[in-house]
Design a protein around this motif. Structure first.
Motif, PDB file in Angstrom:
ATOM      1  N   GLU A 151     -12.190   8.716  -7.073  1.00 25.86           N
ATOM      2  CA  GLU A 151     -11.284   8.373  -5.985  1.00 25.86           C
ATOM      3  C   GLU A 151     -10.701   9.618  -5.323  1.00 25.86           C
ATOM      4  O   GLU A 151      -9.966  10.385  -5.934  1.00 25.86           O
ATOM      5  CB  GLU A 151     -10.134   7.506  -6.501  1.00 25.86           C
ATOM      6  N   ASP A 152     -11.030   9.808  -4.049  1.00 23.01           N
ATOM      7  CA  ASP A 152     -10.338  10.775  -3.193  1.00 23.01           C
ATOM      8  C   ASP A 152      -9.972  10.032  -1.917  1.00 23.01           C
ATOM      9  O   ASP A 152     -10.160   8.813  -1.806  1.00 23.01           O
ATOM     10  CB  ASP A 152     -11.203  12.003  -2.917  1.00 23.01           C
ATOM     11  N   GLY A 153      -9.443  10.732  -0.924  1.00 25.30           N
ATOM     12  CA  GLY A 153      -9.003  10.057   0.286  1.00 25.30           C
ATOM     13  C   GLY A 153     -10.131   9.368   1.032  1.00 25.30           C
ATOM     14  O   GLY A 153      -9.978   8.243   1.515  1.00 25.30           O
ATOM     15  N   GLY A 154     -11.270  10.045   1.134  1.00 23.57           N
ATOM     16  CA  GLY A 154     -12.405   9.464   1.839  1.00 23.57           C
ATOM     17  C   GLY A 154     -12.892   8.187   1.178  1.00 23.57           C
ATOM     18  O   GLY A 154     -13.183   7.189   1.845  1.00 23.57           O
ATOM     19  N   HIS A 155     -12.970   8.210  -0.163  1.00 20.44           N
ATOM     20  CA  HIS A 155     -13.429   7.011  -0.857  1.00 20.44           C
ATOM     21  C   HIS A 155     -12.418   5.881  -0.738  1.00 20.44           C
ATOM     22  O   HIS A 155     -12.776   4.738  -0.429  1.00 20.44           O
ATOM     23  CB  HIS A 155     -13.685   7.303  -2.344  1.00 20.44           C
ATOM     24  N   CYS A 156     -11.148   6.190  -0.979  1.00 22.04           N
ATOM     25  CA  CYS A 156     -10.110   5.154  -0.982  1.00 22.04           C
ATOM     26  C   CYS A 156     -10.023   4.429   0.349  1.00 22.04           C
ATOM     27  O   CYS A 156      -9.995   3.193   0.386  1.00 22.04           O
ATOM     28  CB  CYS A 156      -8.758   5.782  -1.329  1.00 22.04           C
ATOM     29  N   PHE A 157      -9.999   5.163   1.448  1.00 24.75           N
ATOM     30  CA  PHE A 157      -9.733   4.555   2.741  1.00 24.75           C
ATOM     31  C   PHE A 157     -10.979   4.211   3.557  1.00 24.75           C
ATOM     32  O   PHE A 157     -10.899   3.387   4.470  1.00 24.75           O
ATOM     33  CB  PHE A 157      -8.843   5.473   3.576  1.00 24.75           C
ATOM     34  N   LEU A 158     -12.134   4.827   3.226  1.00 29.73           N
ATOM     35  CA  LEU A 158     -13.300   4.651   4.087  1.00 29.73           C
ATOM     36  C   LEU A 158     -14.578   4.209   3.386  1.00 29.73           C
ATOM     37  O   LEU A 158     -15.422   3.554   4.004  1.00 29.73           O
ATOM     38  CB  LEU A 158     -13.583   5.970   4.833  1.00 29.73           C
ATOM     39  N   LYS A 159     -14.734   4.535   2.092  1.00 29.93           N
ATOM     40  CA  LYS A 159     -16.043   4.358   1.467  1.00 29.93           C
ATOM     41  C   LYS A 159     -16.092   3.332   0.344  1.00 29.93           C
ATOM     42  O   LYS A 159     -17.185   2.881  -0.024  1.00 29.93           O
ATOM     43  CB  LYS A 159     -16.540   5.710   0.915  1.00 29.93           C
ATOM     44  N   CYS A 160     -14.964   2.979  -0.241  1.00 34.69           N
ATOM     45  CA  CYS A 160     -14.940   1.967  -1.293  1.00 34.69           C
ATOM     46  C   CYS A 160     -15.571   0.674  -0.760  1.00 34.69           C
ATOM     47  O   CYS A 160     -15.328   0.295   0.394  1.00 34.69           O
ATOM     48  CB  CYS A 160     -13.504   1.700  -1.747  1.00 34.69           C
ATOM     49  N   LYS A 161     -16.360  -0.012  -1.573  1.00 35.96           N
ATOM     50  CA  LYS A 161     -17.083  -1.178  -1.063  1.00 35.96           C
ATOM     51  C   LYS A 161     -16.135  -2.272  -0.570  1.00 35.96           C
ATOM     52  O   LYS A 161     -16.459  -3.010   0.371  1.00 35.96           O
ATOM     53  CB  LYS A 161     -18.016  -1.735  -2.138  1.00 35.96           C
ATOM     54  N   LEU A 162     -14.956  -2.375  -1.174  1.00 36.55           N
ATOM     55  CA  LEU A 162     -14.009  -3.394  -0.747  1.00 36.55           C
ATOM     56  C   LEU A 162     -13.268  -2.971   0.526  1.00 36.55           C
ATOM     57  O   LEU A 162     -12.991  -3.812   1.391  1.00 36.55           O
ATOM     58  CB  LEU A 162     -13.006  -3.691  -1.862  1.00 36.55           C
ATOM     59  N   VAL A 163     -12.953  -1.696   0.653  1.00 37.12           N
ATOM     60  CA  VAL A 163     -12.266  -1.258   1.871  1.00 37.12           C
ATOM     61  C   VAL A 163     -13.197  -1.367   3.074  1.00 37.12           C
ATOM     62  O   VAL A 163     -12.760  -1.677   4.189  1.00 37.12           O
ATOM     63  CB  VAL A 163     -11.720   0.179   1.717  1.00 37.12           C
TER      64      VAL A 163
ATOM     65  N   TRP B  58      -1.765   1.460   5.713  1.00 36.92           N
ATOM     66  CA  TRP B  58      -0.532   1.276   4.931  1.00 36.92           C
ATOM     67  C   TRP B  58      -0.686   0.123   3.941  1.00 36.92           C
ATOM     68  O   TRP B  58      -0.331   0.247   2.767  1.00 36.92           O
ATOM     69  CB  TRP B  58       0.648   1.008   5.869  1.00 36.92           C
ATOM     70  N   LYS B  59      -1.231  -0.987   4.425  1.00 32.24           N
ATOM     71  CA  LYS B  59      -1.406  -2.159   3.557  1.00 32.24           C
ATOM     72  C   LYS B  59      -2.389  -1.867   2.432  1.00 32.24           C
ATOM     73  O   LYS B  59      -2.163  -2.248   1.271  1.00 32.24           O
ATOM     74  CB  LYS B  59      -1.889  -3.348   4.397  1.00 32.24           C
ATOM     75  N   TRP B  60      -3.471  -1.176   2.754  1.00 30.81           N
ATOM     76  CA  TRP B  60      -4.480  -0.879   1.736  1.00 30.81           C
ATOM     77  C   TRP B  60      -3.920   0.060   0.666  1.00 30.81           C
ATOM     78  O   TRP B  60      -4.166  -0.131  -0.525  1.00 30.81           O
ATOM     79  CB  TRP B  60      -5.724  -0.265   2.373  1.00 30.81           C
ATOM     80  N   TRP B  61      -3.153   1.065   1.066  1.00 28.59           N
ATOM     81  CA  TRP B  61      -2.556   1.978   0.090  1.00 28.59           C
ATOM     82  C   TRP B  61      -1.560   1.236  -0.792  1.00 28.59           C
ATOM     83  O   TRP B  61      -1.475   1.498  -1.998  1.00 28.59           O
ATOM     84  CB  TRP B  61      -1.891   3.132   0.818  1.00 28.59           C
ATOM     85  N   THR B  62      -0.821   0.293  -0.221  1.00 32.48           N
ATOM     86  CA  THR B  62       0.112  -0.525  -1.009  1.00 32.48           C
ATOM     87  C   THR B  62      -0.640  -1.345  -2.050  1.00 32.48           C
ATOM     88  O   THR B  62      -0.233  -1.407  -3.220  1.00 32.48           O
ATOM     89  CB  THR B  62       0.917  -1.455  -0.089  1.00 32.48           C
ATOM     90  N   GLU B  63      -1.738  -1.974  -1.640  1.00 33.32           N
ATOM     91  CA  GLU B  63      -2.531  -2.774  -2.573  1.00 33.32           C
ATOM     92  C   GLU B  63      -3.166  -1.900  -3.642  1.00 33.32           C
ATOM     93  O   GLU B  63      -3.214  -2.268  -4.818  1.00 33.32           O
ATOM     94  CB  GLU B  63      -3.624  -3.543  -1.813  1.00 33.32           C
ATOM     95  N   ARG B  64      -3.643  -0.739  -3.242  1.00 36.69           N
ATOM     96  CA  ARG B  64      -4.247   0.192  -4.203  1.00 36.69           C
ATOM     97  C   ARG B  64      -3.251   0.565  -5.282  1.00 36.69           C
ATOM     98  O   ARG B  64      -3.574   0.604  -6.477  1.00 36.69           O
ATOM     99  CB  ARG B  64      -4.746   1.427  -3.459  1.00 36.69           C
ATOM    100  N   ASN B  65      -2.008   0.848  -4.891  1.00 37.91           N
ATOM    101  CA  ASN B  65      -0.987   1.229  -5.863  1.00 37.91           C
ATOM    102  C   ASN B  65      -0.633   0.087  -6.809  1.00 37.91           C
ATOM    103  O   ASN B  65      -0.378   0.310  -7.995  1.00 37.91           O
ATOM    104  CB  ASN B  65       0.261   1.726  -5.133  1.00 37.91           C
ATOM    105  N   LYS B  66      -0.610  -1.134  -6.297  1.00 36.90           N
ATOM    106  CA  LYS B  66      -0.349  -2.298  -7.158  1.00 36.90           C
ATOM    107  C   LYS B  66      -1.447  -2.437  -8.211  1.00 36.90           C
ATOM    108  O   LYS B  66      -1.169  -2.621  -9.398  1.00 36.90           O
ATOM    109  CB  LYS B  66      -0.263  -3.568  -6.311  1.00 36.90           C
ATOM    110  N   ILE B  67      -2.689  -2.333  -7.776  1.00 33.62           N
ATOM    111  CA  ILE B  67      -3.814  -2.467  -8.703  1.00 33.62           C
ATOM    112  C   ILE B  67      -3.825  -1.319  -9.701  1.00 33.62           C
ATOM    113  O   ILE B  67      -4.109  -1.503 -10.890  1.00 33.62           O
ATOM    114  CB  ILE B  67      -5.140  -2.539  -7.915  1.00 33.62           C
ATOM    115  N   ASN B  68      -3.505  -0.112  -9.221  1.00 29.76           N
ATOM    116  CA  ASN B  68      -3.484   1.049 -10.108  1.00 29.76           C
ATOM    117  C   ASN B  68      -2.444   0.903 -11.215  1.00 29.76           C
ATOM    118  O   ASN B  68      -2.597   1.452 -12.304  1.00 29.76           O
ATOM    119  CB  ASN B  68      -3.204   2.314  -9.287  1.00 29.76           C
ATOM    120  N   LYS B  69      -1.361   0.148 -10.950  1.00 29.49           N
ATOM    121  CA  LYS B  69      -0.328  -0.098 -11.954  1.00 29.49           C
ATOM    122  C   LYS B  69      -0.660  -1.262 -12.862  1.00 29.49           C
ATOM    123  O   LYS B  69       0.113  -1.602 -13.754  1.00 29.49           O
ATOM    124  CB  LYS B  69       1.017  -0.362 -11.262  1.00 29.49           C
ATOM    125  N   GLY B  70      -1.809  -1.898 -12.637  1.00 29.15           N
ATOM    126  CA  GLY B  70      -2.218  -3.012 -13.484  1.00 29.15           C
ATOM    127  C   GLY B  70      -1.831  -4.372 -12.946  1.00 29.15           C
ATOM    128  O   GLY B  70      -2.042  -5.391 -13.612  1.00 29.15           O
TER     129      GLY B  70
END
Length: 303
Positions: free
Chosen positions: A31-43, A88-100
């Protein structure tokens, strides 16, 4: 985001922390910025669901986070707003999932973004017409008080401030080039702190404070930012304001009212970072001040 300092797992590992660097959403790649916001299969599915796939393709061609943000800001208004809300919404969801915690599905994320966009559009239609650059002007403080205006230029990495009396004349003014600043709020807070310190050095005590950041204005009159990354700077500035000044108000104003301080900040772009420069004003700034004084005395009305 523009400074590429979000807490992606690859960033954390580079700081010497041992951890699983796989994306917490897809669990496939680092996970880096490019993957998180642009390349992850779900994003990628979210970009497509929101009809923003052409925007994603544009952003994929950029070489840095700064270029990505610059490209987003150059989009047409609707696409720009939708993109910012989605990130903004995607980063919020990512943080929720990262916390379990359980995150939303792609369709739910897209629906929330569209609802936010719709709510924002309704809010803008209901709001009264605000001052525009054509009719917004700096307003003088009451006699016996001085007005402190401070601003930062995040894209240029500099700040400027003025301290003016009720006749519009500048007492001190200053500017400087910022060093490494992680975000716009920290930069705004640093500019305000430097302006207050300069006022203290000149023996100034009775003031009003104006800034064109609503978030920072609220932070100086309430604990709304006490958990932010720049909380210590904001607390120190608030303490300085309370202990050394008789401050009648901290006001949020349109950017157009802060033109002189912005011009000083732009002047500091070519300087070396660090230090605070408080001096006699450049000629072009004196011209701006003279214009302000005339506007205060003779209100200018539109056609």
């Amino acid at each position: 985001m523009a400074r590429d300092c979000l807490a992606f797992k690859m960033h954390i590992q580079r700081r010497g922390v041992q951890l699983d660097t796989r994306c917490p959403i897809c669990h496939r790649l680092d996970e880096d910025g490019g993957h998180c916001f642009l390349k992850c299969k779900l994003v990628k599915r979210c970009w497509s669901t929101l009809s923003l796939e052409p925007v994603r393709q544009q952003l994929l061609s950029k070489q840095s986070a700064w270029e990505v943000v610059t490209e987003i800001l150059s989009l047409k208004e609707e696409a720009r707003t939708k993109t910012v809300l989605f990130l903004w919404k995607w980063w919020t969801e990512r943080n929720k999932i990262n916390k379990g915690e359980k995150g939303q599905g792609v369709d739910d994320v897209a629906a929330d973004v569209l609802n936010l966009l719709n709510d924002l559009s309704k809010s803008e239609r209901k709001e009264p017409i605000r001052q525009t650059a054509g009719n917004a002007r700096w307003k003088a403080p009451p006699p016996g008080q001085l007005m402190i205006n401070s601003v930062q230029e995040m894209m240029q990495g500099s700040w400027g401030f003025t301290v003016r009396d009720y006749e519009g004349e500048v007492v001190p003014a200053g500017a400087s080039r910022l060093g490494s600043i992680p975000d716009a709020i920290t930069a705004e807070a640093a500019a305000c702190a430097q302006a207050l310190q300069a006022a203290t050095d000149h023996g100034i005590s009775r003031v009003q404070v104006e800034m064109d950041s609503t978030i920072l204005q609220k932070a100086h009159v309430s604990p709304s930012m006490d958990l932010a990354a720049c909380r210590m700077l904001i607390r120190d500035t608030r303490d300085l304001l309370n202990e050394h000044f008789v401050c009648s108000s901290v006001i949020s104003i349109p950017r157009a009212c802060n033109g002189i301080a912005h011009n000083l900040a732009k002047l500091a772009m070519c300087w070396d970072p660090g230090g605070r420069h408080v001096w006699a004003l450049p000629e072009f700034v004196e011209t701006l001040i003279a214009r302000n004084v005339v506007e205060i005395m003779v209100p200018i009305t539109g056609p």
